[in-house]
Write a protein that holds these residues in place. Structure first.
Motif, PDB file in Angstrom:
ATOM      1  N   THR A  62       0.786  -1.264   0.133  1.00  0.00           N
ATOM      2  CA  THR A  62      -0.050   0.005  -0.009  1.00  0.00           C
ATOM      3  C   THR A  62       1.056   1.280   0.053  1.00  0.00           C
ATOM      4  O   THR A  62       0.325   2.280  -0.728  1.00  0.00           O
ATOM      5  CB  THR A  62      -0.897  -0.028   1.308  1.00  0.00           C
ATOM      6  OG1 THR A  62      -1.693  -1.273   1.264  1.00  0.00           O
ATOM      7  CG2 THR A  62      -1.960   0.929   1.228  1.00  0.00           C
ATOM      8  N   TYR A  63       1.980   1.371   0.815  1.00  0.00           N
ATOM      9  CA  TYR A  63       2.754   2.327   0.872  1.00  0.00           C
ATOM     10  C   TYR A  63       4.104   2.484   0.279  1.00  0.00           C
ATOM     11  O   TYR A  63       4.555   3.285  -0.326  1.00  0.00           O
ATOM     12  CB  TYR A  63       2.714   2.756   2.358  1.00  0.00           C
ATOM     13  CG  TYR A  63       1.269   3.191   2.814  1.00  0.00           C
ATOM     14  CD1 TYR A  63       0.774   4.287   2.615  1.00  0.00           C
ATOM     15  CD2 TYR A  63       0.810   2.093   3.998  1.00  0.00           C
ATOM     16  CE1 TYR A  63      -0.832   4.412   3.144  1.00  0.00           C
ATOM     17  CE2 TYR A  63      -0.437   2.356   4.315  1.00  0.00           C
ATOM     18  CZ  TYR A  63      -1.110   3.388   4.024  1.00  0.00           C
ATOM     19  OH  TYR A  63      -2.400   3.404   4.393  1.00  0.00           O
ATOM     20  N   LEU A  64       4.892   1.395   0.811  1.00  0.00           N
ATOM     21  CA  LEU A  64       6.238   1.453   0.453  1.00  0.00           C
ATOM     22  C   LEU A  64       6.771   1.330  -0.891  1.00  0.00           C
ATOM     23  O   LEU A  64       7.627   1.718  -1.442  1.00  0.00           O
ATOM     24  CB  LEU A  64       7.155   0.396   1.495  1.00  0.00           C
ATOM     25  CG  LEU A  64       7.131   0.628   2.923  1.00  0.00           C
ATOM     26  CD1 LEU A  64       8.110  -0.325   3.801  1.00  0.00           C
ATOM     27  CD2 LEU A  64       7.528   2.103   3.186  1.00  0.00           C
ATOM     28  N   SER A  65       6.025   0.586  -1.559  1.00  0.00           N
ATOM     29  CA  SER A  65       6.266   0.106  -3.113  1.00  0.00           C
ATOM     30  C   SER A  65       6.192   1.541  -3.854  1.00  0.00           C
ATOM     31  O   SER A  65       7.107   1.841  -4.892  1.00  0.00           O
ATOM     32  CB  SER A  65       5.338  -0.996  -3.546  1.00  0.00           C
ATOM     33  OG  SER A  65       3.980  -0.551  -3.510  1.00  0.00           O
ATOM     34  N   GLN A  66       5.107   2.301  -3.812  1.00  0.00           N
ATOM     35  CA  GLN A  66       4.988   3.413  -4.645  1.00  0.00           C
ATOM     36  C   GLN A  66       6.176   4.621  -3.800  1.00  0.00           C
ATOM     37  O   GLN A  66       6.581   5.099  -4.745  1.00  0.00           O
ATOM     38  CB  GLN A  66       3.541   4.009  -4.529  1.00  0.00           C
ATOM     39  CG  GLN A  66       3.327   5.277  -5.363  1.00  0.00           C
ATOM     40  CD  GLN A  66       3.671   4.908  -6.678  1.00  0.00           C
ATOM     41  OE1 GLN A  66       3.245   3.595  -7.319  1.00  0.00           O
ATOM     42  NE2 GLN A  66       4.251   5.889  -7.465  1.00  0.00           N
TER      43      GLN A  66
ATOM     44  N   ALA B 106      12.237   9.949   7.585  1.00  0.00           N
ATOM     45  CA  ALA B 106      11.083   9.666   8.342  1.00  0.00           C
ATOM     46  C   ALA B 106       9.988  10.521   8.295  1.00  0.00           C
ATOM     47  O   ALA B 106       8.903  10.253   8.132  1.00  0.00           O
ATOM     48  CB  ALA B 106      11.489   9.254   9.922  1.00  0.00           C
ATOM     49  N   GLN B 107      10.356  12.018   8.442  1.00  0.00           N
ATOM     50  CA  GLN B 107       9.374  12.672   8.159  1.00  0.00           C
ATOM     51  C   GLN B 107       8.955  12.959   6.795  1.00  0.00           C
ATOM     52  O   GLN B 107       7.500  13.181   6.491  1.00  0.00           O
ATOM     53  CB  GLN B 107       9.952  14.308   8.638  1.00  0.00           C
ATOM     54  CG  GLN B 107       8.885  15.394   8.693  1.00  0.00           C
ATOM     55  CD  GLN B 107       7.945  15.282   9.738  1.00  0.00           C
ATOM     56  OE1 GLN B 107       8.190  15.150  10.786  1.00  0.00           O
ATOM     57  NE2 GLN B 107       6.650  15.107   9.190  1.00  0.00           N
ATOM     58  N   LEU B 108       9.669  12.689   5.819  1.00  0.00           N
ATOM     59  CA  LEU B 108       9.164  12.640   4.497  1.00  0.00           C
ATOM     60  C   LEU B 108       8.330  11.498   4.178  1.00  0.00           C
ATOM     61  O   LEU B 108       7.090  11.750   3.731  1.00  0.00           O
ATOM     62  CB  LEU B 108      10.451  12.659   3.590  1.00  0.00           C
ATOM     63  CG  LEU B 108       9.839  12.227   1.953  1.00  0.00           C
ATOM     64  CD1 LEU B 108       9.721  13.899   1.324  1.00  0.00           C
ATOM     65  CD2 LEU B 108      11.421  11.718   1.313  1.00  0.00           C
TER      66      LEU B 108
ATOM     67  N   PHE C  44       2.629   9.391   3.589  1.00  0.00           N
ATOM     68  CA  PHE C  44       1.461   8.491   4.359  1.00  0.00           C
ATOM     69  C   PHE C  44       0.416   9.276   4.804  1.00  0.00           C
ATOM     70  O   PHE C  44      -0.758   8.862   4.523  1.00  0.00           O
ATOM     71  CB  PHE C  44       2.220   7.994   5.860  1.00  0.00           C
ATOM     72  CG  PHE C  44       1.316   6.968   6.459  1.00  0.00           C
ATOM     73  CD1 PHE C  44       1.398   5.716   5.877  1.00  0.00           C
ATOM     74  CD2 PHE C  44       0.175   7.022   7.323  1.00  0.00           C
ATOM     75  CE1 PHE C  44       0.440   4.693   6.842  1.00  0.00           C
ATOM     76  CE2 PHE C  44      -0.458   6.412   8.074  1.00  0.00           C
ATOM     77  CZ  PHE C  44      -0.500   5.035   7.789  1.00  0.00           C
ATOM     78  N   SER C  45       0.266  10.498   5.128  1.00  0.00           N
ATOM     79  CA  SER C  45      -0.781  11.277   5.575  1.00  0.00           C
ATOM     80  C   SER C  45      -1.633  11.712   4.523  1.00  0.00           C
ATOM     81  O   SER C  45      -2.709  11.699   4.445  1.00  0.00           O
ATOM     82  CB  SER C  45      -0.362  12.414   6.388  1.00  0.00           C
ATOM     83  OG  SER C  45       0.260  13.397   5.638  1.00  0.00           O
ATOM     84  N   GLN C  46      -0.794  11.702   3.143  1.00  0.00           N
ATOM     85  CA  GLN C  46      -1.588  12.240   2.095  1.00  0.00           C
ATOM     86  C   GLN C  46      -2.206  10.911   1.255  1.00  0.00           C
ATOM     87  O   GLN C  46      -3.106  11.232   0.390  1.00  0.00           O
ATOM     88  CB  GLN C  46      -0.356  12.775   1.191  1.00  0.00           C
ATOM     89  CG  GLN C  46       0.070  14.013   1.439  1.00  0.00           C
ATOM     90  CD  GLN C  46       1.263  14.712   0.618  1.00  0.00           C
ATOM     91  OE1 GLN C  46       1.584  13.947  -0.351  1.00  0.00           O
ATOM     92  NE2 GLN C  46       1.868  15.506   1.199  1.00  0.00           N
ATOM     93  N   HIS C  47      -1.827   9.691   1.602  1.00  0.00           N
ATOM     94  CA  HIS C  47      -2.038   8.714   0.975  1.00  0.00           C
ATOM     95  C   HIS C  47      -3.089   7.737   1.800  1.00  0.00           C
ATOM     96  O   HIS C  47      -3.142   6.395   1.550  1.00  0.00           O
ATOM     97  CB  HIS C  47      -1.151   7.829   0.413  1.00  0.00           C
ATOM     98  CG  HIS C  47      -0.389   8.616  -0.717  1.00  0.00           C
ATOM     99  ND1 HIS C  47       0.502   9.528  -0.772  1.00  0.00           N
ATOM    100  CD2 HIS C  47      -0.591   8.430  -2.054  1.00  0.00           C
ATOM    101  CE1 HIS C  47       1.045  10.020  -1.708  1.00  0.00           C
ATOM    102  NE2 HIS C  47       0.180   9.312  -2.599  1.00  0.00           N
TER     103      HIS C  47
END
Length: 293
Positions: free
Chosen positions: A110-114, A282-284, A289-292
């Motif tokens: 869901t997150y790391l691949s993109q 981490a902040q990036l 994460f918050s946008q997706h």
């Protein structure tokens, strides 16, 4: 105090003896012994007791305090070095995440691949560990982000910046002999006397709900990871019950069904250590994460 003294003290504690620590950090044993004496003089306390045997180092209460603080100070120095490197070189570095084992596959999909496609210079260290170990890794600075399916221990020391319910689903082979695969959902009662394979993170919840409903499934296996649980279904040996995110992808030979019961949810959380600055990487990721989510 030289940071190397703290690092070498950590090595002494974790190696269990001065001789083993000497080999680990490539510092002569007499020099390590002198460093230990200087630390004890500086803090005015006995930090270790030395006993006979191979692992002869025993921490005192004062030593435990120094060990934990030294771990934090060393991780803070490492973080500072990484952040300065990120600042100089742009978005490069390592994202370090502790995860509940059942959540790693969906988190990557869901997150790391993109995210990795958008920031190809970033690499990753993912630790699939228990809730207790997640807590320890984050507090000592080994990781910066925790993704969990149960409350972290010492909860007051963390900021939970995302919470979402994750439904338990039944995953079965399309040729399984127990349940039809046409329907998208099933009732808990349909699973009575079926060979059920459970992910450890959700096993207590599932079995308690079954017990409350006077339903008695045949538990074939309880597994430490979601991947191992689903492997039973992939081999058509049983029906896997695991937490899953909407749209999560399983094997082409597997069918995923929602279990219609409002009690069968786990809370998925994403947390950071309260009051601790994050690295640029981490902040990036948190911004992404918050946008997706």
């Amino acid at each position: 105090m030289d940071m190397e003294y703290y690092r070498n003290f950590i090595a002494i504690v974790e190696a269990g003896s001065l001789s083993a620590a000497s080999k680990r950090v490539h510092v002569a044993q007499p020099a390590l012994s002198n460093q230990l004496k200087l630390l004890q003089k500086k803090f005015g306390a006995q930090l270790v007791n030395i006993r006979r045997g191979v692992h002869n180092i025993e921490l005192t209460n004062a030593g435990c305090i120094l060990y934990n603080k030294a771990k934090y100070l060393c991780s803070l120095e490492d973080d500072t070095q990484r952040e300065i490197s990120d600042c100089v070189n742009g978005y490069t570095g390592t994202l370090r995440v502790s995860l509940s084992p059942s959540m790693s596959i969906a988190f990557i999909q869901t997150y790391l691949s993109q995210f990795s496609k958008e920031y190809p210079q970033i690499n990753y260290e993912l630790y699939e560990v228990s809730i207790l170990e997640q807590t320890n890794q984050m507090l000592t600075g080994k990781t910066e982000i925790g993704v969990a399916n149960a409350p972290l221990t010492q909860e007051s020391r963390f900021d939970t910046i995302y919470t979402k319910q994750e439904r338990l689903v039944a995953v079965m082979h399309k040729d399984n002999p127990w349940l039809p695969v046409d329907d998208k959902a099933l009732l808990l009662a349909h699973m009575e006397d079926m060979p059920i394979c459970l992910s450890r993170g959700c096993s207590t919840l599932f079995l308690n709900v079954c017990s409350d409903s006077m339903i008695f499934p045949q538990v074939l296996s309880i597994n430490s990871t979601k991947l191992a649980t689903v492997a039973w279904a992939k081999e058509n040996a049983g029906i896997a019950v695991v937490p899953a995110s909407p749209g999560e992808i399983f094997d082409n030979n597997l069918v995923c069904k929602i279990i219609r019961d409002d009690r069968l949810f786990l809370n998925k959380t994403l947390s950071i250590v309260k009051g601790r600055p994050l690295s640029n990487v981490a902040q990036l990721f948190l911004n992404y994460f918050s946008q997706h989510s």
